[in-house]
Enzyme design. Sequence first.
Site, PDB file in Angstrom:
ATOM      1  N   HIS A  65       0.832  -1.195   0.000  1.00 50.94           N
ATOM      2  CA  HIS A  65       0.000   0.000   0.000  1.00 50.94           C
ATOM      3  C   HIS A  65       0.866   1.244   0.000  1.00 50.94           C
ATOM      4  CE1 HIS A  65       0.908  -0.870   4.231  1.00 50.94           C
ATOM      5  NE2 HIS A  65       0.839   0.431   4.430  1.00 50.94           N
ATOM      6  N   CYS A 185       2.080   3.828  11.748  1.00 51.00           N
ATOM      7  CA  CYS A 185       3.035   3.326  10.757  1.00 51.00           C
ATOM      8  C   CYS A 185       3.339   4.458   9.787  1.00 51.00           C
ATOM      9  CB  CYS A 185       2.485   2.104  10.017  1.00 51.00           C
ATOM     10  SG  CYS A 185       1.127   2.446   8.884  1.00 51.00           S
TER      11      CYS A 185
END
Length: 672
Positions: A65, A185
């Site tokens: 992603h 993240c």
Amino acid sequence: MSELITAELVDLDLSAETKDAAARSLAERMVAAHRVTDLDGFLADVAAREAQMPTGLDGGIGIPHCRSEHVSAPTLAFGRSARRIDFGAADGPADLIFLIAAPAGADEDHLTILSGLARRLMDPEFTAALRAGDDPGRVAALIRGEKPAPEPEAPEPEAATPIPAADDAEDTTETPFRIVAVTSCPTGIAHTYMAAESLTAAGHAEVVEVTVETQGSAGFSKLDPAVIARADAVIWAHDVEVREKARFRGKPLVDVGVKAGINRPAELIAEARRKAARGEIAAVSQGGEGPEAGADDGSGADSAHFGVRLRTYLMSGVSYMVPFVAAGGLLIALSFAIGGYEIVDAKSVADHFVWGQADSWAALLNQIGSAAFGFLVPVLAGYIAYGMADRPALVPGFVGGAIALTVDAGFLGGLVAGLLAGAVVMAIQRVPVHATLRGIMPVLVIPLVASAVVGFLMFIVVGKPIAALQGALTDWLNGLSGSNAVILGVVLGLMMCFDMGGPLNKVAYAFAVGGLADPTDGSLKVMAAVMAAGMVPPLAMALATTVRKKLFTKAERENGRAAWVLGASFISEGAIPFAAADPLRVIPSVMAGGAVTGALSMAFGCTLRAPHGGIFVVPLIGEPFLYLLAIAAGTLVATALVVLLKGARRSVAVPADEAGATAADSRVGVTA
């Protein structure tokens, strides 16, 4: 959610064999759906995100992603692989692959939906349904969260929320163990929310109350201070710095990476309970850093964890320093191009500027660039300290960096000053203070005390020894000749080409630009060798895709055309797509080429006063023709090795897009 995934974005028989091929196959569906505007640009962003941290998860899931300017609308594509593809998960390859694409400026609603999917991936029933589905439309509907039509006999009694038994009712009066957690993240799309879901689910299983703050792209809603105050322990599962860390001071803390929160939440909860039982209190004060020195982070690898943190601190300083290097260095280089090297002796333009004289403009550019360069060491030191202990460490870090310049400790002094400032602030933050003083600690007490301590250490204790070491290093660089210079060039070339923009590359680059703060003949040679070697990987791959097209896929050949410009501009990352797809052949080849270029540049005595620019600053290079020869030689060596190694593979493998090959043929005999 209905816009994010459709049947056309679902591949239930994904034939790709590598993670890069899988990402490309799914991304091509996004392009066909007009969700991605530039296939190669998007894949480069995916590869860059993958290089930060593998996206494989336990349970056979891969979630490549990224956020990218080449994405026109938030999009999901799903592929199911019977072959299983390695995405770096500890338990093996993945059969369920989600490619998650978000625009660079994605709005909160869409990112919230994407984060919801990330949470659902933690549900075994959801993943089992994905593995069993046989119709792309139904699978897309499942991913969108649409409920199947209810069957007549299926209604469940409202026992989904059972009435507790008498014993259980008594248990509910007891105060449960409470944990607050933060997950984050680098991208803030998937891992952040999967870790939150995993910790929450593990808390339910352990009869522990877990409240999670997700610091992701879908927004940052702070935990209620009352919830934090009631918490018995804290878990940080993060790969970027936790925001507003001071809120969690005085609590037992487990500090780990985000994937630990996904893969082993029960262990983290157990560790938090053990720390609370032992009374271990984390020294997190106003803007402070995490656990006590020597405290176990739950990772089982304390020394490795410290090494990662030290690298993060140093890279924090370097990343903030590089813009000053680029701006200041290029301004100085332009001044030399206009007025010659003697422009450094020009009088101050504040008093002697003439609008119509080229020398006045050259002097202006030189003095602006020199002013920017004057911040290199303080910025390096300040942001190393900031990476360690947040905002309270900025002042002592900058002060220590400025003192490093005063005592001629240079770049090395800046590194030491930053580490000292961060360490001193962290030590002060461990000292218990009365509640009435906490408000002034980060803005007055900590900067004041830490600046005094760091100043004393830099002026009286370590400054002069570091200055002597810096002087010895400068003399060594200036005295390099013959084989010693060549060996240094080889080492720098290998470092620049090993990870192409990664930590080792940045270390070599930081070493080179540090010498520009106080340039000498030796430091200018190092800068030249570093830039020359960094140009080799993309140039070599561009040349290889030109001379032996059949060894590369169509997409790689397209990347090769872009790599010409990237390599010429000293953007080593232009070779990342090739290295990611075939690391065992590409990385050794470009390292060999970079070593040749670095060695030749040092041997030829090439110098460079600009920190960036590629071939566009060749007029500012000492021995420019020999410099170009060194780059050409390294490029040819790397190209020859890539072609040789890929040609050896070709004898037993058939390229996936070779003309006339069928899908079955393209998979015959492909080897690693």
